[in-house]
Scaffold this motif. Structure first.
Motif, PDB file in Angstrom:
ATOM      1  N   LYS A   1       0.838  -1.197   0.000  1.00  0.00           N
ATOM      2  CA  LYS A   1       0.000   0.000   0.000  1.00  0.00           C
ATOM      3  C   LYS A   1       0.876   1.251   0.000  1.00  0.00           C
ATOM      4  CE  LYS A   1      -3.769   2.244   2.434  1.00  0.00           C
ATOM      5  NZ  LYS A   1      -4.686   2.162   3.577  1.00  0.00           N
ATOM      6  N   GLY A   2       0.570   2.169  -0.906  1.00  0.00           N
ATOM      7  CA  GLY A   2       1.327   3.409  -1.031  1.00  0.00           C
ATOM      8  C   GLY A   2       2.482   3.343  -2.011  1.00  0.00           C
ATOM      9  N   SER A   3       2.830   2.147  -2.477  1.00  0.00           N
ATOM     10  CA  SER A   3       3.941   2.005  -3.436  1.00  0.00           C
ATOM     11  C   SER A   3       3.585   2.649  -4.766  1.00  0.00           C
ATOM     12  CB  SER A   3       4.251   0.526  -3.688  1.00  0.00           C
ATOM     13  OG  SER A   3       4.727  -0.102  -2.544  1.00  0.00           O
ATOM     14  N   ARG A   4       4.614   3.110  -5.434  1.00  0.00           N
ATOM     15  CA  ARG A   4       4.497   3.635  -6.792  1.00  0.00           C
ATOM     16  C   ARG A   4       5.528   2.917  -7.650  1.00  0.00           C
ATOM     17  NH1 ARG A   4       2.000   8.696  -7.367  1.00  0.00           N
ATOM     18  NH2 ARG A   4       1.211   9.483  -5.392  1.00  0.00           N
ATOM     19  N   PHE A   5       5.103   2.568  -8.859  1.00  0.00           N
ATOM     20  CA  PHE A   5       6.037   1.948  -9.777  1.00  0.00           C
ATOM     21  C   PHE A   5       5.618   2.258 -11.202  1.00  0.00           C
ATOM     22  CE2 PHE A   5       2.830  -1.178  -8.689  1.00  0.00           C
ATOM     23  CZ  PHE A   5       2.612  -1.959  -9.804  1.00  0.00           C
ATOM     24  N   ARG A   6       6.434   1.823 -12.146  1.00  0.00           N
ATOM     25  CA  ARG A   6       6.205   2.158 -13.551  1.00  0.00           C
ATOM     26  C   ARG A   6       6.130   0.898 -14.400  1.00  0.00           C
ATOM     27  NH1 ARG A   6       8.222   7.424 -16.295  1.00  0.00           N
ATOM     28  NH2 ARG A   6       6.878   8.002 -14.605  1.00  0.00           N
ATOM     29  N   TYR A   7       5.237   0.959 -15.382  1.00  0.00           N
ATOM     30  CA  TYR A   7       5.072  -0.108 -16.371  1.00  0.00           C
ATOM     31  C   TYR A   7       5.251   0.559 -17.727  1.00  0.00           C
ATOM     32  CZ  TYR A   7       2.360  -3.314 -19.376  1.00  0.00           C
ATOM     33  OH  TYR A   7       1.924  -4.143 -20.391  1.00  0.00           O
ATOM     34  N   THR A   8       6.193   0.062 -18.514  1.00  0.00           N
ATOM     35  CA  THR A   8       6.439   0.603 -19.852  1.00  0.00           C
ATOM     36  C   THR A   8       6.045  -0.456 -20.868  1.00  0.00           C
ATOM     37  OG1 THR A   8       8.259   1.943 -19.032  1.00  0.00           O
ATOM     38  CG2 THR A   8       8.152   1.598 -21.417  1.00  0.00           C
ATOM     39  N   TYR A   9       5.262  -0.019 -21.849  1.00  0.00           N
ATOM     40  CA  TYR A   9       4.806  -0.920 -22.908  1.00  0.00           C
ATOM     41  C   TYR A   9       5.216  -0.338 -24.249  1.00  0.00           C
ATOM     42  CZ  TYR A   9       1.725  -3.276 -26.186  1.00  0.00           C
ATOM     43  OH  TYR A   9       1.241  -3.984 -27.259  1.00  0.00           O
ATOM     44  N   ASP A  10       5.738  -1.172 -25.121  1.00  0.00           N
ATOM     45  CA  ASP A  10       6.151  -0.814 -26.482  1.00  0.00           C
ATOM     46  C   ASP A  10       7.361   0.103 -26.429  1.00  0.00           C
ATOM     47  OD1 ASP A  10       6.548  -0.043 -29.099  1.00  0.00           O
ATOM     48  OD2 ASP A  10       4.447   0.395 -29.495  1.00  0.00           O
ATOM     49  N   PHE A  11       8.533  -0.500 -26.513  1.00  0.00           N
ATOM     50  CA  PHE A  11       9.778   0.269 -26.395  1.00  0.00           C
ATOM     51  C   PHE A  11      10.026   1.184 -27.592  1.00  0.00           C
ATOM     52  CE2 PHE A  11      11.571  -3.348 -23.572  1.00  0.00           C
ATOM     53  CZ  PHE A  11      10.726  -2.961 -22.548  1.00  0.00           C
ATOM     54  N   GLY A  12       9.225   1.066 -28.649  1.00  0.00           N
ATOM     55  CA  GLY A  12       9.308   2.006 -29.773  1.00  0.00           C
ATOM     56  C   GLY A  12       8.459   3.243 -29.501  1.00  0.00           C
ATOM     57  N   ASP A  13       7.169   3.027 -29.203  1.00  0.00           N
ATOM     58  CA  ASP A  13       6.269   4.143 -28.890  1.00  0.00           C
ATOM     59  C   ASP A  13       6.488   4.656 -27.473  1.00  0.00           C
ATOM     60  OD1 ASP A  13       5.171   4.043 -31.398  1.00  0.00           O
ATOM     61  OD2 ASP A  13       3.170   3.444 -30.749  1.00  0.00           O
TER      62      ASP A  13
END
Length: 188
Positions: free
Chosen positions: A91-103
């Motif tokens: 709870k409270g965590s923040r993270f990143r998800y990246t999709y499509d390394f071109g776009d």
């Protein structure tokens, strides 16, 4: 006297997923079991956001990269199949998800809440959200802005080429949470 042990209640994470650098904001609020692997979370995100899972992806959590291991060993990525969500965030965590390394579609994810699962409920659930996901291969946030401008203006030189390229009606404001939930449950 024999005492029955009750199984621990599954933990559910409420995630707010926002697509970075897109205005107006495209976002979703989803409920997922904390026991999901990051690979399974990836599949949920694909369906609730509206992506088609045609490209590579990765998670960045506390400075570490998670994804599909590179068979050539050139990229240092921890295996998402071996990583449970509840083992790396709370709870409270923040993270990143990246999709499509071109776009390069970056999604900011916040764990807004964590609570016990409702035994009568099926997960995942897309609770709410706003706006349609940009089309695959539109060219990232800049390409999406250009796409929307061209579609909105019949006099724009790229209006007809963009309509032909998309091949279907596109409503940037459209989003139906129940449909996203159905897709995520069926395909994840």
């Amino acid at each position: 006297m024999v005492r029955e042990l009750s199984s621990p209640q599954r933990q559910i994470f409420q995630l707010k997923v926002s697509l970075s650098d897109v205005t107006p904001l495209v976002w979703r609020r989803v409920l997922v079991p904390g026991g999901y692997t990051l690979d399974r979370l990836h599949r949920v995100l694909q369906h609730v956001m509206g992506w088609q899972d045609c490209h590579l992806h990765s998670f960045e959590i506390d400075g570490l990269q998670y994804g599909e291991p590179d068979p050539d060993g050139e990229l240092t990525v921890r295996d998402e199949l071996d990583t449970r969500l509840d083992a790396v965030v709370g709870k409270g965590s923040r993270f990143r998800y990246t999709y499509d390394f071109g776009d390069w579609w970056e999604h900011d994810i916040t764990v807004e809440d964590a609570f016990g699962a409702d035994p009568g409920e099926r997960y995942p659930i897309c609770v709410t959200g706003a706006r349609a996901c940009p089309p695959e291969d539109v060219g990232g946030p800049f390409g999406y802005r250009t796409f929307l401008v061209a579609l909105a203006d019949p006099g724009h030189p790229d209006h007809e080429p963009m309509r032909e390229w998309i091949g279907r009606p596109f409503d940037a404001e459209a989003f139906v949470a129940d449909r996203a939930t159905t897709l995520a449950r069926r395909l994840c």
